[in-house]
Scaffold this motif. Sequence first.
Motif, PDB file in Angstrom:
ATOM      1  N   ALA A 161       0.835  -1.198   0.000  1.00 39.62           N
ATOM      2  CA  ALA A 161       0.000   0.000   0.000  1.00 39.62           C
ATOM      3  C   ALA A 161       0.874   1.254   0.000  1.00 39.62           C
ATOM      4  O   ALA A 161       0.607   2.207  -0.737  1.00 39.62           O
ATOM      5  CB  ALA A 161      -0.920  -0.004   1.221  1.00 39.62           C
ATOM      6  N   ILE A 162       1.950   1.233   0.820  1.00 38.63           N
ATOM      7  CA  ILE A 162       2.844   2.392   0.858  1.00 38.63           C
ATOM      8  C   ILE A 162       3.416   2.657  -0.531  1.00 38.63           C
ATOM      9  O   ILE A 162       3.428   3.782  -1.018  1.00 38.63           O
ATOM     10  CB  ILE A 162       3.990   2.172   1.871  1.00 38.63           C
ATOM     11  N   ALA A 163       3.851   1.580  -1.197  1.00 33.89           N
ATOM     12  CA  ALA A 163       4.451   1.745  -2.521  1.00 33.89           C
ATOM     13  C   ALA A 163       3.505   2.456  -3.476  1.00 33.89           C
ATOM     14  O   ALA A 163       3.911   3.361  -4.208  1.00 33.89           O
ATOM     15  CB  ALA A 163       4.856   0.384  -3.085  1.00 33.89           C
TER      16      ALA A 163
ATOM     17  N   VAL B 211      -6.628   2.113   0.544  1.00 25.63           N
ATOM     18  CA  VAL B 211      -5.633   3.173   0.555  1.00 25.63           C
ATOM     19  C   VAL B 211      -4.735   3.097  -0.667  1.00 25.63           C
ATOM     20  O   VAL B 211      -4.461   4.112  -1.315  1.00 25.63           O
ATOM     21  CB  VAL B 211      -4.797   3.114   1.862  1.00 25.63           C
ATOM     22  N   SER B 212      -4.308   1.877  -1.027  1.00 23.48           N
ATOM     23  CA  SER B 212      -3.353   1.804  -2.133  1.00 23.48           C
ATOM     24  C   SER B 212      -3.990   2.281  -3.440  1.00 23.48           C
ATOM     25  O   SER B 212      -3.374   3.034  -4.184  1.00 23.48           O
ATOM     26  CB  SER B 212      -2.735   0.417  -2.255  1.00 23.48           C
ATOM     27  N   THR B 213      -5.243   1.887  -3.728  1.00 21.86           N
ATOM     28  CA  THR B 213      -5.799   2.334  -5.009  1.00 21.86           C
ATOM     29  C   THR B 213      -6.217   3.799  -4.968  1.00 21.86           C
ATOM     30  O   THR B 213      -6.063   4.504  -5.948  1.00 21.86           O
ATOM     31  CB  THR B 213      -7.020   1.497  -5.427  1.00 21.86           C
ATOM     32  N   PHE B 214      -6.747   4.257  -3.834  1.00 17.22           N
ATOM     33  CA  PHE B 214      -7.194   5.641  -3.744  1.00 17.22           C
ATOM     34  C   PHE B 214      -6.011   6.600  -3.931  1.00 17.22           C
ATOM     35  O   PHE B 214      -6.065   7.528  -4.740  1.00 17.22           O
ATOM     36  CB  PHE B 214      -7.890   5.878  -2.390  1.00 17.22           C
ATOM     37  N   PHE B 215      -4.928   6.331  -3.199  1.00 14.00           N
ATOM     38  CA  PHE B 215      -3.758   7.200  -3.336  1.00 14.00           C
ATOM     39  C   PHE B 215      -3.176   7.109  -4.743  1.00 14.00           C
ATOM     40  O   PHE B 215      -2.759   8.115  -5.314  1.00 14.00           O
ATOM     41  CB  PHE B 215      -2.689   6.820  -2.296  1.00 14.00           C
ATOM     42  N   PHE B 216      -3.145   5.888  -5.274  1.00 18.28           N
ATOM     43  CA  PHE B 216      -2.593   5.720  -6.613  1.00 18.28           C
ATOM     44  C   PHE B 216      -3.419   6.514  -7.628  1.00 18.28           C
ATOM     45  O   PHE B 216      -2.865   7.137  -8.542  1.00 18.28           O
ATOM     46  CB  PHE B 216      -2.575   4.238  -6.989  1.00 18.28           C
ATOM     47  N   ALA B 217      -4.748   6.485  -7.451  1.00 20.31           N
ATOM     48  CA  ALA B 217      -5.611   7.222  -8.377  1.00 20.31           C
ATOM     49  C   ALA B 217      -5.351   8.723  -8.273  1.00 20.31           C
ATOM     50  O   ALA B 217      -5.230   9.415  -9.289  1.00 20.31           O
ATOM     51  CB  ALA B 217      -7.076   6.916  -8.081  1.00 20.31           C
ATOM     52  N   ILE B 218      -5.236   9.229  -7.021  1.00 23.27           N
ATOM     53  CA  ILE B 218      -4.909  10.646  -6.855  1.00 23.27           C
ATOM     54  C   ILE B 218      -3.595  10.959  -7.562  1.00 23.27           C
ATOM     55  O   ILE B 218      -3.481  11.938  -8.313  1.00 23.27           O
ATOM     56  CB  ILE B 218      -4.787  11.009  -5.358  1.00 23.27           C
ATOM     57  N   GLY B 219      -2.619  10.069  -7.348  1.00 23.27           N
ATOM     58  CA  GLY B 219      -1.315  10.260  -7.981  1.00 23.27           C
ATOM     59  C   GLY B 219      -1.423  10.318  -9.491  1.00 23.27           C
ATOM     60  O   GLY B 219      -0.809  11.177 -10.129  1.00 23.27           O
TER      61      GLY B 219
ATOM     62  N   SER C 102       7.415   3.030  10.863  1.00 27.47           N
ATOM     63  CA  SER C 102       6.786   3.247   9.566  1.00 27.47           C
ATOM     64  C   SER C 102       7.555   4.280   8.744  1.00 27.47           C
ATOM     65  O   SER C 102       7.593   4.190   7.524  1.00 27.47           O
ATOM     66  CB  SER C 102       5.303   3.610   9.693  1.00 27.47           C
ATOM     67  N   THR C 103       8.215   5.228   9.423  1.00 25.19           N
ATOM     68  CA  THR C 103       9.081   6.146   8.680  1.00 25.19           C
ATOM     69  C   THR C 103      10.177   5.386   7.949  1.00 25.19           C
ATOM     70  O   THR C 103      10.423   5.593   6.758  1.00 25.19           O
ATOM     71  CB  THR C 103       9.747   7.152   9.646  1.00 25.19           C
ATOM     72  N   ILE C 104      10.804   4.478   8.677  1.00 24.82           N
ATOM     73  CA  ILE C 104      11.868   3.678   8.066  1.00 24.82           C
ATOM     74  C   ILE C 104      11.318   2.862   6.902  1.00 24.82           C
ATOM     75  O   ILE C 104      11.922   2.782   5.828  1.00 24.82           O
ATOM     76  CB  ILE C 104      12.494   2.754   9.134  1.00 24.82           C
ATOM     77  N   THR C 105      10.119   2.274   7.127  1.00 26.42           N
ATOM     78  CA  THR C 105       9.529   1.452   6.063  1.00 26.42           C
ATOM     79  C   THR C 105       9.232   2.295   4.828  1.00 26.42           C
ATOM     80  O   THR C 105       9.530   1.883   3.699  1.00 26.42           O
ATOM     81  CB  THR C 105       8.234   0.783   6.557  1.00 26.42           C
ATOM     82  N   VAL C 106       8.662   3.490   5.049  1.00 24.89           N
ATOM     83  CA  VAL C 106       8.347   4.356   3.908  1.00 24.89           C
ATOM     84  C   VAL C 106       9.619   4.714   3.142  1.00 24.89           C
ATOM     85  O   VAL C 106       9.664   4.642   1.909  1.00 24.89           O
ATOM     86  CB  VAL C 106       7.631   5.648   4.382  1.00 24.89           C
ATOM     87  N   LEU C 107      10.686   5.068   3.880  1.00 21.31           N
ATOM     88  CA  LEU C 107      11.948   5.397   3.214  1.00 21.31           C
ATOM     89  C   LEU C 107      12.463   4.219   2.401  1.00 21.31           C
ATOM     90  O   LEU C 107      12.894   4.376   1.263  1.00 21.31           O
ATOM     91  CB  LEU C 107      13.002   5.800   4.256  1.00 21.31           C
ATOM     92  N   THR C 108      12.409   3.024   3.009  1.00 20.20           N
ATOM     93  CA  THR C 108      12.892   1.842   2.314  1.00 20.20           C
ATOM     94  C   THR C 108      12.102   1.593   1.041  1.00 20.20           C
ATOM     95  O   THR C 108      12.667   1.297  -0.018  1.00 20.20           O
ATOM     96  CB  THR C 108      12.767   0.603   3.234  1.00 20.20           C
ATOM     97  N   VAL C 109      10.762   1.721   1.156  1.00 19.99           N
ATOM     98  CA  VAL C 109       9.925   1.498  -0.026  1.00 19.99           C
ATOM     99  C   VAL C 109      10.258   2.535  -1.096  1.00 19.99           C
ATOM    100  O   VAL C 109      10.356   2.220  -2.287  1.00 19.99           O
ATOM    101  CB  VAL C 109       8.435   1.560   0.354  1.00 19.99           C
ATOM    102  N   ALA C 110      10.479   3.798  -0.643  1.00 19.61           N
ATOM    103  CA  ALA C 110      10.778   4.855  -1.608  1.00 19.61           C
ATOM    104  C   ALA C 110      12.068   4.562  -2.361  1.00 19.61           C
ATOM    105  O   ALA C 110      12.184   4.850  -3.557  1.00 19.61           O
ATOM    106  CB  ALA C 110      10.878   6.198  -0.891  1.00 19.61           C
ATOM    107  N   ILE C 111      13.045   3.976  -1.678  1.00 11.01           N
ATOM    108  CA  ILE C 111      14.264   3.579  -2.382  1.00 11.01           C
ATOM    109  C   ILE C 111      13.973   2.382  -3.287  1.00 11.01           C
ATOM    110  O   ILE C 111      14.395   2.328  -4.432  1.00 11.01           O
ATOM    111  CB  ILE C 111      15.381   3.204  -1.381  1.00 11.01           C
ATOM    112  N   GLY C 112      13.194   1.444  -2.725  1.00 11.49           N
ATOM    113  CA  GLY C 112      12.932   0.188  -3.438  1.00 11.49           C
ATOM    114  C   GLY C 112      12.219   0.397  -4.755  1.00 11.49           C
ATOM    115  O   GLY C 112      12.563  -0.244  -5.752  1.00 11.49           O
ATOM    116  N   ILE C 113      11.226   1.321  -4.800  1.00  9.44           N
ATOM    117  CA  ILE C 113      10.487   1.447  -6.058  1.00  9.44           C
ATOM    118  C   ILE C 113      11.375   1.954  -7.183  1.00  9.44           C
ATOM    119  O   ILE C 113      11.092   1.720  -8.343  1.00  9.44           O
ATOM    120  CB  ILE C 113       9.230   2.355  -5.959  1.00  9.44           C
TER     121      ILE C 113
END
Lengths: 287, 425
Positions: B46-48, B103-111, B191-202
């Motif tokens: 979902a974060i991704a 959350v994942s589809t709603f945010f993705f749609a906004i994006g 969750s901050t760490i997770t978000v950062l990791t995902v941001a690098i990962g994508i």
Amino acid sequence: MSLNDFLTLLTAATIGLSCAILGCFLVLRKVVMVGDAISHSVLPGIAIAYIVSANFNSSLLLIGAAIFGVITTLIIDFFHKKLKLQEDASIGITFTWLFALGVIIITLFTESNTDLDQDCVLFGELSSSFLDKIIMNDYLIGTRSFWMIFPVFLIIVIFVVRGFKGLLLISFNEEYAKSKGIHVSMWNLIFMSLVSITTVMSFESVGAVLVVGLLVIPPATAYILSNDLKKMIFIACGLTLLACILGFYFSILIDVSMSSMVIVTCGMLFFSVLAYEKLKKMLKSKK
Amino acid sequence: MKDTLTYFLSDSVALKVLLGVIIIGATSGIVGTFSFLRKKTLVGDAIAHSLLPGICLGFLFTGTKDPIGLMFGALISGWISVWVIDYLVSKTKLSEDTAIAFVSTFFFAIGSVILSVISKSQNGNQSGLKDFLFGKAATMTNYDVNVFAVLSVLIIIMVTVFYKPFKMLAFNKEFAHAIGWNTKWIEFLLSTITVLTVAIGIQAVGIVLTSALLIAPSSAARYWTNNLVKMIIIAAFIGMFSGVIGVIISASQENMPTGPWIVFVLFLITLLTLLFSPQKGWFSIQKNQRENKRKISEENVLKIFYQLKESKIDQVSYSVFLEKRMMDTRDLSKTIQNLIHKKWLKKLNSDYSLTENGAVEASRVVRFHRLWELYLTKRMNFKEDHIHGTAETIEHLITPEIEKELLKELNFPLADPHNKEIPYE
């Protein structure tokens, strides 16, 4: 409203209604993420069908989709029940692998310039669906994407109406349904194949990520409003229609992609309903 | 193979790519372990998806594709998405999976709405953003790799410093809360760490596949060890290894996508681990079950021989045996063959009888059975007609230590509740 607008809306509504009906059961059974996984992991099926038949307009696509939908649920079950991996990890591993496999197949077997790239898979575009009209004896009988999704929609309606009692039992109490002699795993497989066929049929117009939005957001909204399955399905369908029409006008208003705007509208409807419910509760507790 | 190796070592661009995926693989392996243990790996998915609006807004505000600005936007929308999921799960009747998918589809749609605004206002300039969506492992620049390196060092330091709170959160959140820790704050950090990791990962594998980087290494690592530190190290290693192999495979042919190959390798490693790992793998569990089953049948057969011997029947034929206890004949003859092989039974004409060693072994099983029956009646106040079934199961599980305890507890009894003699060696 012009004819093209009408055709676009018709396609969007048919896709949306199919998703809303199926989504109610996914939400109730708490298997939304399996639906999400399926929407991604049908990619290899699409790729293979595309390579074999060299176009999208084929019953092979349907078969490929159904097969990969079933394969996805089987692999998830295999990881979760046989290999004892926790459920969230089983789902995550399965769909990412199948999606990766799909991308690899596409790049291996097709030139880089095909209609089938990650871009189309992720986004899709509803507002161009009217370009592909089908005309018979000088009469316009709809667009290609409409005639791809419409039979699926009919099948879903018949399946849900005919099997309502069974689906109801399975959704609320799987163990009880089993004890009543209902073949739960078979129903599951049929249901999941319907989910995967719907996803594939809406791939071009909505895209893999956003179709999940249609599957989950209106049913989730309806679930907040009602506990009755029948009511829930009707509310979800109504919300979907509303979101399609509003989303369509919004997308024209600010000139952006329609499919994403429909999902954004669905989400806004969800939050409005949530706020309304919270407000109602607050007023009640004050009294 | 040697050609590819020399290619990677001689080419500085390729070396950068390799370094990049090693950093990304290791970081997501480490952070993924905590998501896995908290059973929240799909939140990573979902974060991704939810990073898209943040990245687009970051691009709109800064006007450049500078990864730092984009990363900042990503961090904010990632935080919001985690918060919305938590809110929906705790404050509405929606289940976690519904909240995550929502959350994942709603945010993705906004994006993607913002993305289509950008692509209309700034022609073609958004191409760099597409790299964020689909990953660009093969075209990473020096600057990207430096940013990744700094961030992942930061992440690893945070994990080391906050290791204990994170561990507590992963294994027993309620306990951490009860002893007065601020679990909200710890969760926010994690969750901050997770978000950062995902941001690098994508940026390596793209939005859809990023969750695999979090899930697969830790899933596989879980099947190799029960120790958290070891699990983190193994997961990091698996992440790095798959990254390297994925890059090598994709470099070996033209137009090969890197991200999907990394995920493919990750999947294979996980599958093989789950099947073949020495303690928890599927095959070793099957083997253990088979062995246990064989041991239980053997002990059951010995016990019957002993009981028959008690009623003065030394020579036992199949029919006598089956009269005493129903058993699948194929199972029985196989078990008897095993026992003869162990020299616990011997064959006389068409009959069988216990050897000396076999009698010792059989008396052990019978002793356990009768001791347990006595324990149930004396200490647990079970009725005499309720004890046999439980004793049938427990007799195969009693260890010498438990036997000692039982004997002490019951003061070396001579007879069981049915007045049968308890055999001692």
